[in-house]
Enzyme design. Structure first.
Site, PDB file in Angstrom:
ATOM      1  N   TYR A   1     -29.836   2.641   7.751  1.00  0.00           N
ATOM      2  CA  TYR A   1     -29.198   3.011   6.487  1.00  0.00           C
ATOM      3  C   TYR A   1     -27.726   3.251   6.714  1.00  0.00           C
ATOM      4  O   TYR A   1     -27.269   3.479   7.844  1.00  0.00           O
ATOM      5  CB  TYR A   1     -29.865   4.238   5.859  1.00  0.00           C
ATOM      6  N   CYS A   2     -26.975   3.180   5.613  1.00  0.00           N
ATOM      7  CA  CYS A   2     -25.542   3.440   5.628  1.00  0.00           C
ATOM      8  C   CYS A   2     -25.152   4.016   4.273  1.00  0.00           C
ATOM      9  O   CYS A   2     -26.011   4.293   3.444  1.00  0.00           O
ATOM     10  CB  CYS A   2     -24.766   2.172   5.955  1.00  0.00           C
ATOM     11  N   THR A   3     -23.887   4.185   4.027  1.00  0.00           N
ATOM     12  CA  THR A   3     -23.421   4.837   2.809  1.00  0.00           C
ATOM     13  C   THR A   3     -23.815   4.080   1.546  1.00  0.00           C
ATOM     14  O   THR A   3     -24.477   4.620   0.675  1.00  0.00           O
ATOM     15  CB  THR A   3     -21.889   5.011   2.855  1.00  0.00           C
TER      16      THR A   3
ATOM     17  N   CYS B   1     -25.232  -1.429   6.716  1.00  0.00           N
ATOM     18  CA  CYS B   1     -26.623  -1.616   7.157  1.00  0.00           C
ATOM     19  C   CYS B   1     -27.084  -3.047   6.892  1.00  0.00           C
ATOM     20  O   CYS B   1     -27.950  -3.556   7.603  1.00  0.00           O
ATOM     21  CB  CYS B   1     -27.567  -0.573   6.566  1.00  0.00           C
TER      22      CYS B   1
END
Length: 188
Positions: free
Chosen positions: A62-64, A69
């Protein structure tokens, strides 16, 4: 987000925070691996170092907002990682989804606008504490000494008391940023 939430409970899952160290320090999913990497470009080597221990596991990244991602999961599949998943729309989407409402998230999310940080759903609470007094805060700034520019978590009262400087040396230095300037987050 609902599928992601369900997958997080699987014992064969490795949850990987695909963001930089300062971002995961302010918030991350409970149980996530948060590599202490200063730059996104350091992820390939870190991931390859752990490939054998993750064999047979589902890898959730996951990322922001879903961009890093997306790149990370595509690279992982390209180099031979097998079961790789990503959080569609990132943490931002997870927090906005009424079904998940940020459940399982600790802290806040670093965002790339003037807010610097944002809550994830209605259930997120500060994870970080002021480096000066220890109270819970999400106030994240750079040292006012532009030659230093260190990132730091400091409550508003201590920010004012220290002149937004990380040390006595920085407080005495002649080069200072304008009062009240906050961290300008990059794209990582």
């Amino acid at each position: 987000p609902a599928e992601w939430k369900a997958m997080m409970d699987d014992p064969d899952v490795v949850l990987i925070d695909g963001r930089n160290d300062y971002e995961s320090a302010l918030g991350h999913f409970e149980g996530a691996l948060c590599p202490q990497l200063e730059s996104f470009r350091d992820f390939p080597a870190w991931l390859l170092d752990h490939r054998d221990e993750w064999r047979g596991k589902k890898l959730l990244t996951y990322c922001t907002g879903g961009i890093r991602c997306e790149k990370l999961s595509a690279w992982m599949l390209e180099v031979g990682f097998e079961e790789v998943y990503q959080l569609h729309g990132g943490v931002v989407n997870y927090g906005h989804d009424p079904e998940t409402d940020g459940e399982g998230w600790l802290g806040v999310n670093v965002v790339f606008d003037e807010r610097i940080t944002a809550p994830v759903g209605t259930k997120s609470a500060p994870l970080t504490v002021c480096r000066e007094c220890g109270v819970h805060t999400i106030n994240y700034v750079n040292c006012a000494n532009v030659a230093c520019n260190a990132r730091m978590v400091v409550c508003p009262a201590c920010e004012e008391a220290t002149g937004r400087c990380c040390s006595a040396e920085c407080r005495q230095a002649p080069l200072k940023r304008e009062k009240g300037a906050k961290l300008h987050a990059g794209s990582g």
